[in-house]
Design an enzyme around this catalytic site. Structure first.
Site, PDB file in Angstrom:
ATOM      1  N   ASP A 136       0.927  -1.264  -0.127  1.00 50.18           N
ATOM      2  CA  ASP A 136      -0.156  -0.092   0.209  1.00 50.18           C
ATOM      3  C   ASP A 136       0.961   1.308   0.045  1.00 50.18           C
ATOM      4  OD1 ASP A 136      -2.446   1.777   0.568  1.00 50.18           O
ATOM      5  OD2 ASP A 136      -1.681   1.685   2.583  1.00 50.18           O
ATOM      6  N   ASP A 154      -0.119   5.220   0.950  1.00 46.98           N
ATOM      7  CA  ASP A 154      -0.472   6.187   2.105  1.00 46.98           C
ATOM      8  C   ASP A 154      -0.438   5.252   3.357  1.00 46.98           C
ATOM      9  OD1 ASP A 154      -0.606   8.671   0.510  1.00 46.98           O
ATOM     10  OD2 ASP A 154      -1.930   7.277  -0.700  1.00 46.98           O
ATOM     11  N   ASP A 170      -1.720  -0.986   5.821  1.00 47.35           N
ATOM     12  CA  ASP A 170      -1.901  -0.236   7.125  1.00 47.35           C
ATOM     13  C   ASP A 170      -3.382  -0.026   7.550  1.00 47.35           C
ATOM     14  OD1 ASP A 170      -2.300   1.888   5.313  1.00 47.35           O
ATOM     15  OD2 ASP A 170      -2.690   3.206   6.995  1.00 47.35           O
TER      16      ASP A 170
END
Length: 234
Positions: free
Chosen positions: A22, A24, A180
């Protein structure tokens, strides 16, 4: 799942053949860029700035979530009309305030030194991700980039992950996905990929990353510079 127990099995393992990340909240601490956008929008509407602490937990949830955090008193149907404004302002702020999380660059270097291929699967619009990657110096290092609008679906659908694996010539089971947000882990599981929960990223207070059932939970990017921190591929 016990991170310590997983790490105890480490020495027998090498780095994965391929890692997909991922963006950001995982590779990039983009919250300061997003804060600049949100506060520009607030200033344009005669409002005082908000703090980074208020916006930061919402960054991995996307532009609508960040607009909602910045303007909680505005009806969601009205806020939806502000998404393009947010994206246009963000395009001007790309890379001006944020940076890779501490430990990310050494971790990527360790993967590359071991012959591991890495790429990015993000829900950020592809055109913004493609403009951002050269600002980070990753344009010749990132083997594949899939954005949130590259395909007809986005995470938590597994297709962006399986498509990325196909583009780099890997089976999904040879890849590990690092993210996240719960959507990242759901997508990885559905794609047949092992997963790493990036605990250093952006989470709401009510989020329970243990409940996401990722294969490994990792506190810091620097831990992933060691092959033993990675889960076994499938």
């Amino acid at each position: 799942m016990s991170t310590a127990a997983t790490l105890g099995q480490a020495e027998a393992r090498a780095f994965p053949k391929a890692v997909l990340f991922d963006l950001d909240g995982t590779l990039l601490d983009s919250a300061p860029d997003m804060l600049a956008v949100a506060n520009r929008m607030r200033a344009d509407r005669g409002r005082d700035p908000i703090s980074l602490d208020l916006l930061r937990p919402h960054v991995s949830k996307g532009s609508r979530a960040m607009i909602g955090a910045a303007f909680p008193d505005i009806d969601p149907s009205e806020r939806d009309g502000w998404v393009q404004e947010f994206l246009d302002l963000y395009e001007r702020e790309l890379g001006l305030h944020g940076a890779p999380f501490e430990g990310v660059e050494p971790m990527l270097a360790a993967l590359e030194a071991a012959g591991c291929v890495w790429g990015i699967v993000t829900n950020k619009p592809e055109y913004l991700a493609r403009k951002l990657i050269p600002l980070l110096g990753w344009q010749t290092r990132c083997a594949v980039l899939i954005g949130g609008d590259t395909l007809a679906v986005r995470k938590p659908d597994p297709l962006p992950l399986t498509h990325a694996a196909e583009l780099i010539g890997m089976r999904p089971g040879d890849c590990v996905y690092v993210g996240d947000d719960e959507r990242d882990i759901v997508a990885a599981r559905a794609a047949g990929m092992a997963s790493v929960v990036a605990l250093w990223g952006y989470r709401l207070s009510e989020d329970d990353p243990i409940a996401w059932q990722g294969d490994v939970l990792v506190e810091l990017p620097s831990s992933l510079s060691e092959p033993g921190a990675w889960p076994a591929t499938r």
